[in-house]
Design a protein around this motif. Sequence first.
Motif, PDB file in Angstrom:
ATOM      1  N   LEU A 240       0.844  -1.195   0.000  1.00 50.94           N
ATOM      2  CA  LEU A 240       0.000   0.000   0.000  1.00 50.94           C
ATOM      3  C   LEU A 240       0.881   1.247   0.000  1.00 50.94           C
ATOM      4  O   LEU A 240       2.019   1.204   0.469  1.00 50.94           O
ATOM      5  CB  LEU A 240      -0.890   0.009   1.245  1.00 50.94           C
ATOM      6  CG  LEU A 240      -1.919  -1.112   1.356  1.00 50.94           C
ATOM      7  CD1 LEU A 240      -2.670  -1.007   2.683  1.00 50.94           C
ATOM      8  CD2 LEU A 240      -2.912  -1.076   0.199  1.00 50.94           C
ATOM      9  N   PRO A 241       0.367   2.370  -0.503  1.00 44.82           N
ATOM     10  CA  PRO A 241       1.142   3.610  -0.443  1.00 44.82           C
ATOM     11  C   PRO A 241       1.421   3.988   1.020  1.00 44.82           C
ATOM     12  O   PRO A 241       0.630   3.641   1.907  1.00 44.82           O
ATOM     13  CB  PRO A 241       0.223   4.649  -1.082  1.00 44.82           C
ATOM     14  CG  PRO A 241      -0.916   3.910  -1.663  1.00 44.82           C
ATOM     15  CD  PRO A 241      -0.949   2.536  -1.106  1.00 44.82           C
ATOM     16  N   ALA A 242       2.528   4.722   1.240  1.00 46.23           N
ATOM     17  CA  ALA A 242       2.884   5.127   2.608  1.00 46.23           C
ATOM     18  C   ALA A 242       1.772   5.983   3.203  1.00 46.23           C
ATOM     19  O   ALA A 242       1.445   5.874   4.378  1.00 46.23           O
ATOM     20  CB  ALA A 242       4.197   5.892   2.585  1.00 46.23           C
ATOM     21  N   ASN A 285      -7.197  -6.143   0.771  1.00 45.43           N
ATOM     22  CA  ASN A 285      -5.761  -5.893   0.626  1.00 45.43           C
ATOM     23  C   ASN A 285      -4.991  -7.083   0.044  1.00 45.43           C
ATOM     24  O   ASN A 285      -3.783  -7.001  -0.163  1.00 45.43           O
ATOM     25  CB  ASN A 285      -5.148  -5.515   1.976  1.00 45.43           C
ATOM     26  CG  ASN A 285      -5.537  -4.106   2.398  1.00 45.43           C
ATOM     27  OD1 ASN A 285      -6.184  -3.388   1.644  1.00 45.43           O
ATOM     28  ND2 ASN A 285      -5.145  -3.711   3.604  1.00 45.43           N
ATOM     29  N   SER A 286      -5.689  -8.188  -0.221  1.00 43.47           N
ATOM     30  CA  SER A 286      -5.026  -9.350  -0.819  1.00 43.47           C
ATOM     31  C   SER A 286      -4.351  -8.974  -2.136  1.00 43.47           C
ATOM     32  O   SER A 286      -4.905  -8.204  -2.932  1.00 43.47           O
ATOM     33  CB  SER A 286      -6.068 -10.445  -1.081  1.00 43.47           C
ATOM     34  OG  SER A 286      -5.576 -11.356  -2.039  1.00 43.47           O
ATOM     35  N   ALA A 287      -3.166  -9.530  -2.361  1.00 43.73           N
ATOM     36  CA  ALA A 287      -2.466  -9.283  -3.625  1.00 43.73           C
ATOM     37  C   ALA A 287      -3.265  -9.827  -4.809  1.00 43.73           C
ATOM     38  O   ALA A 287      -3.076  -9.406  -5.946  1.00 43.73           O
ATOM     39  CB  ALA A 287      -1.072  -9.925  -3.576  1.00 43.73           C
ATOM     40  N   ALA A 315      -4.960   0.985  -4.629  1.00 44.18           N
ATOM     41  CA  ALA A 315      -5.049   1.831  -3.432  1.00 44.18           C
ATOM     42  C   ALA A 315      -4.663   3.259  -3.808  1.00 44.18           C
ATOM     43  O   ALA A 315      -3.711   3.471  -4.545  1.00 44.18           O
ATOM     44  CB  ALA A 315      -4.116   1.299  -2.348  1.00 44.18           C
ATOM     45  N   PRO A 316      -5.407   4.271  -3.311  1.00 40.52           N
ATOM     46  CA  PRO A 316      -5.100   5.662  -3.676  1.00 40.52           C
ATOM     47  C   PRO A 316      -3.998   6.266  -2.797  1.00 40.52           C
ATOM     48  O   PRO A 316      -4.078   6.214  -1.575  1.00 40.52           O
ATOM     49  CB  PRO A 316      -6.439   6.377  -3.448  1.00 40.52           C
ATOM     50  CG  PRO A 316      -7.134   5.566  -2.395  1.00 40.52           C
ATOM     51  CD  PRO A 316      -6.616   4.160  -2.473  1.00 40.52           C
ATOM     52  N   PRO A 367      -8.370  -1.232  -2.092  1.00 34.77           N
ATOM     53  CA  PRO A 367      -7.424  -1.687  -1.066  1.00 34.77           C
ATOM     54  C   PRO A 367      -7.040  -0.540  -0.124  1.00 34.77           C
ATOM     55  O   PRO A 367      -6.919   0.600  -0.555  1.00 34.77           O
ATOM     56  CB  PRO A 367      -6.222  -2.163  -1.880  1.00 34.77           C
ATOM     57  CG  PRO A 367      -6.788  -2.540  -3.209  1.00 34.77           C
ATOM     58  CD  PRO A 367      -7.925  -1.580  -3.451  1.00 34.77           C
ATOM     59  N   GLY A 368      -6.894  -0.871   1.136  1.00 34.31           N
ATOM     60  CA  GLY A 368      -6.519   0.130   2.131  1.00 34.31           C
ATOM     61  C   GLY A 368      -7.710   0.866   2.712  1.00 34.31           C
ATOM     62  O   GLY A 368      -7.652   1.348   3.836  1.00 34.31           O
TER      63      GLY A 368
END
Length: 684
Positions: A240-242, A285-287, A315-316, A367-368
């Motif tokens: 996910l993005p930081a 969040n699953s790949a 995920a944004p 996701p996220g």
Amino acid sequence: MKNLWNDADAEKMVADYAKKGVGRDLALRVYTTRLLGGEPRLVLHGGGNTSCKTRATDLVGDEWDVLCVKGSGWDMAVIEPQGLPAVKMGALLKARGLESLSDEDMVALQRSNLIDPASPNPSVETLLHAFLPHKFVDHTHSTAILAIVDQEDSKALVATVFGDKMGYVPYIKPGFDLAKVAAEVFDADRGVEGLILDKHGIFTFGDDARQAYDRMIHYVTVAEDFVAKNGKPQTAKAALPAKLAKPSDIAPTLRGAVAVARGEGRFDRMISDFRTSDAIVDFINSAKIADLAGQGVSTPDLSIRIKTGPMAVPAPDADKLGDYKAVIRGHVEAFSKDYRAYFETNDALDDVKRIMLDPMPRLTLVPGLGMFGHGRTLKDAKIASDVGEMWIEAVRGAETIGNFQPLSKADLFPLEYWSLEQAKLASNKPKPLTGQVVLVTGGAGAIGAATAKLFAANGAHAVIVDLDPAKAAEAAKAAGNNSIGVGADITSPAEMRAAFDKAIAVYGGVDILVSNAGAAWEGRIGELDDALLRRSFELNFFAHQSAAQNAVRIMLEQGTGGVLLFNTSKQAVNPGPKFGAYGLPKAATLFLSRQYALDYGAHGIRSNAVNADRIRSGLLTDAMIASRSGARGVSEKEYMSGNLLGQEVTADDVAQAFLHQALAERTTADVTTVDGGNIAAALR
Ligand SMILES: [Zn+2]
């Protein structure tokens, strides 16, 4: 799964219904149907049905063997006896001898054998219930069962999990053919306690209501235990993005992207319902989430709600929101392109005439963050989210013990485009503002409340903003259509922003602004206190500007145009004595409306104003009317109807003007006068 049967509750229901002339069989059928319907992991928004075989008397006193089976449109959780229409068994059983029976003829057969012709349509699975000999038959789309049957080698797995206690029925579209095959599977081994329907769900049956229900809970628990004991390690998670963006950062963009463009700047908009929990986010969040979403729905009738399955987007990243708009639009475009191809390929296989449904996704997985359900109304959007949660339940289970492999899309197509479903959709005509969200400031006042109510009656969901949160909530209740009230001091930019954020949180965005709040202060202009004039400008000009700025920001993110409507009052063009503190900012607001029309017309955003005069409201109270009419030496009625038409003008008349401006798709920079005719205030 917990067994909720309770002897005392069951007997109480039997006793209560006996007073209303309902027999024991049907009363107990209602009791366990509600137990099943109250559990979303078993039954969700129409996905399941029940029946019992009993006796019923017709109008001339003849008694018949009947099947009381769930009628379409009834929610099992709150079903009543009339939701289980009685169909004569003789004709249903005779149908088993037919070679084939079309869906239309099946419905005709069922309807023509109803004891009460006013009943709803009996379930499409009526014949399956009829062909099984048991007195009570229960059917659900249990997510635990779906985890077992949505596998490549489901037949072997069903044998492993249930042994010879349950029959296995291969996938067949619900209707006559499925009913015949299910009955043959039962006849081949009459010792089974139920049937597992591949890619679809489970039937259990028994001699009484309790036995059928007990068996349902028992076999669902067997499936749950199997999944729990045979789980493999969780799949890898996507990176996910930081810094993740917030749901409200992306909701308007997403809502705009899934709106259906009708051409020439017209859109069929949707409402978005955001839903999240740790369990939802952990799964999304699953790949593998994009692959899983692409596999499709977990049981075929979910296609009525979420089409061919969810759409997964990346995920944004909060630091790259500018680029994310294109990412969303790209994903929606790809989804709708796939959907068109799915329709065209499968439609071409026969000569049946079908109309393609809109190709937009009804469930977006982010996701996220969580997921967004989309629908033409808030109710439909929430149903899509509910379905999404149960899709996750089933897929998580399937992935725990193997690989999620539901019904193929080619097999799904006949169900989504089933003639009976299509007929239902065709009769469901939207209202002029269906799918749109209107935010009304001063929404609890006379004009605001009347406008919100009229817009809601025309299909919009209203966000009613008022200084008084209790009054705002009251006005929202009066407006109906799942409208909401928000308390805010709109002269505070932060509170104004929060009101718009609330609109995004509940509906996904805003399409129409009715900037209506205002207050009047009196005094001769030359002697006016500066602070008072500035205060009036805060509410009667800057709050309009702040509302319009927020609305335009969201409308640009949506990219589907919109309408700004301002209440500017007759004071904007025809000043009244000692009314400068009110008229000056109103005149500026009239100009503001035109400036927005000019600056945002190219984006499909229209801007109009209403000039109303002498409306009974918080600005012109009954006491003020008495005092002013007295001062002029006329009656209150004469004062209120002192216009060219000689008729009192009401808040409803102003609401009609706002509605007209909202619906007139090629009208912008317009000023509509609602004053019964006041030649001195007439615009040139
Ligand atoms: Zn079913």
